[in-house]
Design a protein around this motif. Structure first.
Motif, mmCIF file in Angstrom:
data_model
loop_
_atom_site.group_PDB
_atom_site.id
_atom_site.type_symbol
_atom_site.label_atom_id
_atom_site.label_comp_id
_atom_site.label_asym_id
_atom_site.label_seq_id
_atom_site.Cartn_x
_atom_site.Cartn_y
_atom_site.Cartn_z
ATOM 1 N N UNK A 126 0.844 -1.196 0.000
ATOM 2 C CA UNK A 126 0.000 0.000 0.000
ATOM 3 C C UNK A 126 0.880 1.248 0.000
ATOM 4 N N UNK A 127 0.244 2.395 -0.102
ATOM 5 C CA UNK A 127 0.961 3.672 -0.071
ATOM 6 C C UNK A 127 1.248 4.127 1.357
ATOM 7 N N UNK A 165 -6.699 6.626 3.409
ATOM 8 C CA UNK A 165 -8.038 7.126 3.094
ATOM 9 C C UNK A 165 -8.123 7.697 1.676
ATOM 10 N N UNK A 166 -7.031 8.310 1.227
ATOM 11 C CA UNK A 166 -7.045 8.901 -0.106
ATOM 12 C C UNK A 166 -6.484 7.955 -1.162
ATOM 13 N N UNK A 167 -5.517 7.118 -0.791
ATOM 14 C CA UNK A 167 -4.889 6.228 -1.773
ATOM 15 C C UNK A 167 -5.751 5.006 -2.068
ATOM 16 N N UNK A 168 -6.834 4.831 -1.337
ATOM 17 C CA UNK A 168 -7.739 3.697 -1.531
ATOM 18 C C UNK A 168 -8.339 3.689 -2.940
ATOM 19 N N UNK A 169 -8.609 2.488 -3.427
ATOM 20 C CA UNK A 169 -9.242 2.330 -4.747
ATOM 21 C C UNK A 169 -10.689 2.793 -4.756
ATOM 22 N N UNK A 170 -11.225 3.165 -3.603
ATOM 23 C CA UNK A 170 -12.575 3.724 -3.557
ATOM 24 C C UNK A 170 -12.685 4.942 -4.476
ATOM 25 N N UNK A 171 -11.578 5.664 -4.653
ATOM 26 C CA UNK A 171 -11.572 6.861 -5.497
ATOM 27 C C UNK A 171 -11.960 6.551 -6.936
ATOM 28 N N UNK A 172 -11.771 5.287 -7.365
ATOM 29 C CA UNK A 172 -12.101 4.950 -8.750
ATOM 30 C C UNK A 172 -13.596 5.022 -9.024
ATOM 31 N N UNK A 214 -2.032 -6.208 -10.094
ATOM 32 C CA UNK A 214 -1.404 -7.065 -9.090
ATOM 33 C C UNK A 214 -2.460 -7.523 -8.083
ATOM 34 N N UNK A 215 -2.176 -8.575 -7.325
ATOM 35 C CA UNK A 215 -3.097 -8.962 -6.246
ATOM 36 C C UNK A 215 -3.240 -7.825 -5.243
ATOM 37 N N UNK A 216 -4.435 -7.660 -4.711
ATOM 38 C CA UNK A 216 -4.672 -6.636 -3.693
ATOM 39 C C UNK A 216 -3.774 -6.922 -2.489
ATOM 40 N N UNK A 219 -5.030 -5.918 9.180
ATOM 41 C CA UNK A 219 -5.938 -6.152 8.063
ATOM 42 C C UNK A 219 -7.021 -5.082 8.026
ATOM 43 N N UNK A 220 -7.160 -4.420 6.879
ATOM 44 C CA UNK A 220 -8.315 -3.561 6.611
ATOM 45 C C UNK A 220 -9.248 -4.361 5.702
ATOM 46 N N UNK A 221 -10.528 -4.060 5.749
ATOM 47 C CA UNK A 221 -11.501 -4.764 4.912
ATOM 48 C C UNK A 221 -11.062 -4.722 3.452
ATOM 49 N N UNK A 222 -11.173 -5.841 2.762
ATOM 50 C CA UNK A 222 -10.639 -5.881 1.414
ATOM 51 C C UNK A 222 -11.338 -6.935 0.573
ATOM 52 N N UNK A 223 -10.948 -6.993 -0.709
ATOM 53 C CA UNK A 223 -11.454 -7.980 -1.654
ATOM 54 C C UNK A 223 -10.396 -9.058 -1.874
ATOM 55 N N UNK A 224 -10.845 -10.272 -2.170
ATOM 56 C CA UNK A 224 -9.903 -11.316 -2.570
ATOM 57 C C UNK A 224 -9.476 -11.112 -4.014
ATOM 58 N N UNK A 225 -10.399 -10.576 -4.816
ATOM 59 C CA UNK A 225 -10.115 -10.327 -6.234
ATOM 60 C C UNK A 225 -10.980 -9.178 -6.721
#
Length: 389
Positions: free
Chosen positions: A112-113, A131-138, A312-314, A336-342
């Motif tokens: 991660x960043x 909070x800002x580098x998260x892929x949520x921004x997409x 790349x893998x998360x 661990x923060x909440x995440x996706x397997x894929x």
């Protein structure tokens, strides 16, 4: 006219915001189609619990009146439903309390960043980075790309995509017409055109998740209906294929990009790589193949754009990797923060969006005008120029 946009917002903040500048007036906006793109991003086998919390919709709060763009900057907002659980922790006002109450992050996660961002911006709470580098921004970038798609569709330019690989599972090659490819992948949980591959990918993701790991993959985007001449060879930063490559690499977790046959070109002879030029009165200039993915010299050649990206893998794993606490400098296993397997199927949608944006930007640079009527007139004039060449 030049398109540009900026985004703002955090993954657990109240909303994501985008300001889009340079969109011409009198483009009719299909709000249902806009939000459909956001829905597509949320789908996909292997997604985490965040997708059950969020039901993304883009609200346009500026630049559109009575369903049409006005030429003014467009303001887009995508609300974060999860904000209600973070109102105190992510409030802009000062907060008193312990590190635990503030949910301060001082243990950086590999991949991660977190650590790089903390060092760069001298932030002792790494939550300010994640909070800002998260892929949520997409999410809001997909909304921006949806506007670009609607502009391109007026001129018969269509975009589709597919997943080619998830981990060890590779989809068989296909030469499906774009409409059929879109229909098949839209019905697939992992955005592949082949049903047997879909089952294999689902089982593979289940295995990866059970092992507490994550997996990446390869996605492809195709753009059809393009005219010759978008982009330019005269300066490095005007080459459209280069700009698309940068846009794809800007997507969270993407580590590589190729256009056409891409890296395979390094294994072949020139006679096996370059696309022969043909001519008929009916079709004008065409190519016998499309190994170069729709580009020569950084300019579209009239063939479909074909671009692939590798994700790349998360890095957030339920089987944590080693890291170092920034307070104590002691080793630990990453939290661990909440995440996706894929998230590869979702990444396919994001890639379509960023490619759409770059193509729309190049389109307006070539045929620019302040209104859709002016752009249409410029485009028709250019088509006549090509016919007479």
């Amino acid at each position: 006219m030049s398109l540009r946009y900026l985004t703002a917002g955090e993954t657990h903040g109240p909303q994501l915001t985008a300001i889009v500048e340079g969109m011409p007036s009198n483009l009719r906006i299909d709000f249902e189609a806009l939000n459909f793109q956001l829905l597509r991003r949320q789908k996909g086998y292997g997604r985490g619990r965040r997708m059950q919390i969020e039901q993304d919709q883009a609200d346009i709060v500026g630049g559109v009146r009575h369903g049409q763009t006005t030429g003014a900057p467009i303001a887009l907002v995508v609300a974060n439903n999860d904000w209600k659980h973070w109102t105190k922790i992510m409030n802009v006002e000062p907060m008193e309390g312990t590190d635990e109450e503030k949910r301060r992050v001082h243990r950086p996660r590999p991949g991660h960043a977190d650590l790089n961002g903390g060092l760069k911006y001298d932030l002792k709470d790494l939550r300010n980075v994640l909070e800002r580098s998260s892929a949520r921004e997409t999410a809001v970038r997909v909304a921006v790309g949806a506007l670009a798609r609607q502009l391109l569709e007026v001129f018969g330019i269509r975009i589709g995509g597919q997943v080619l690989r998830i981990g060890e599972i590779v989809a068989p090659a296909n030469n499906l017409p774009l409409d059929e490819l879109v229909a098949r992948t839209e019905a697939s949980s992992v955005r592949v055109a082949d049903e047997e591959t879909e089952k294999k990918m689902e089982a593979y993701i289940d295995l990866i998740k059970k092992e507490g790991d994550s997996v990446g993959g390869v996605v492809e985007c195709i753009v059809e209906g393009l005219p010759v001449g978008l982009g330019s060879y005269v300066q490095y930063d005007r080459k459209l294929d280069a700009r698309i490559a940068q846009a794809v690499m800007s997507i969270n977790a993407f580590k590589g990009v190729e256009i056409g046959i891409g890296f395979e070109a390094g294994e072949l002879r020139g006679s096996q790589v370059h696309d022969e030029i043909l001519y008929t009165e009916e079709a004008g200039y065409t190519r016998a193949s499309n190994r170069l993915g729709g580009f020569e010299g950084g300019i579209t050649n009239g063939m479909p754009i074909v671009v692939r990206g590798v994700m790349k893998p998360i890095p957030t794993l339920y089987k944590p990797l080693r890291s170092v606490d920034i307070d104590t400098k002691e080793a630990f296993n990453a939290q661990v923060e909440r995440s996706d397997a894929c998230a590869v199927p979702a990444a396919s949608v994001v890639m379509e969006s960023v490619v759409a944006w770059e193509v729309a930007k190049a389109f307006l640079e070539k045929f620019g005008g302040d209104s859709m009527e002016e752009i249409k007139a410029n485009y028709e004039n250019y088509k006549r120029q090509l016919e007479n060449y």
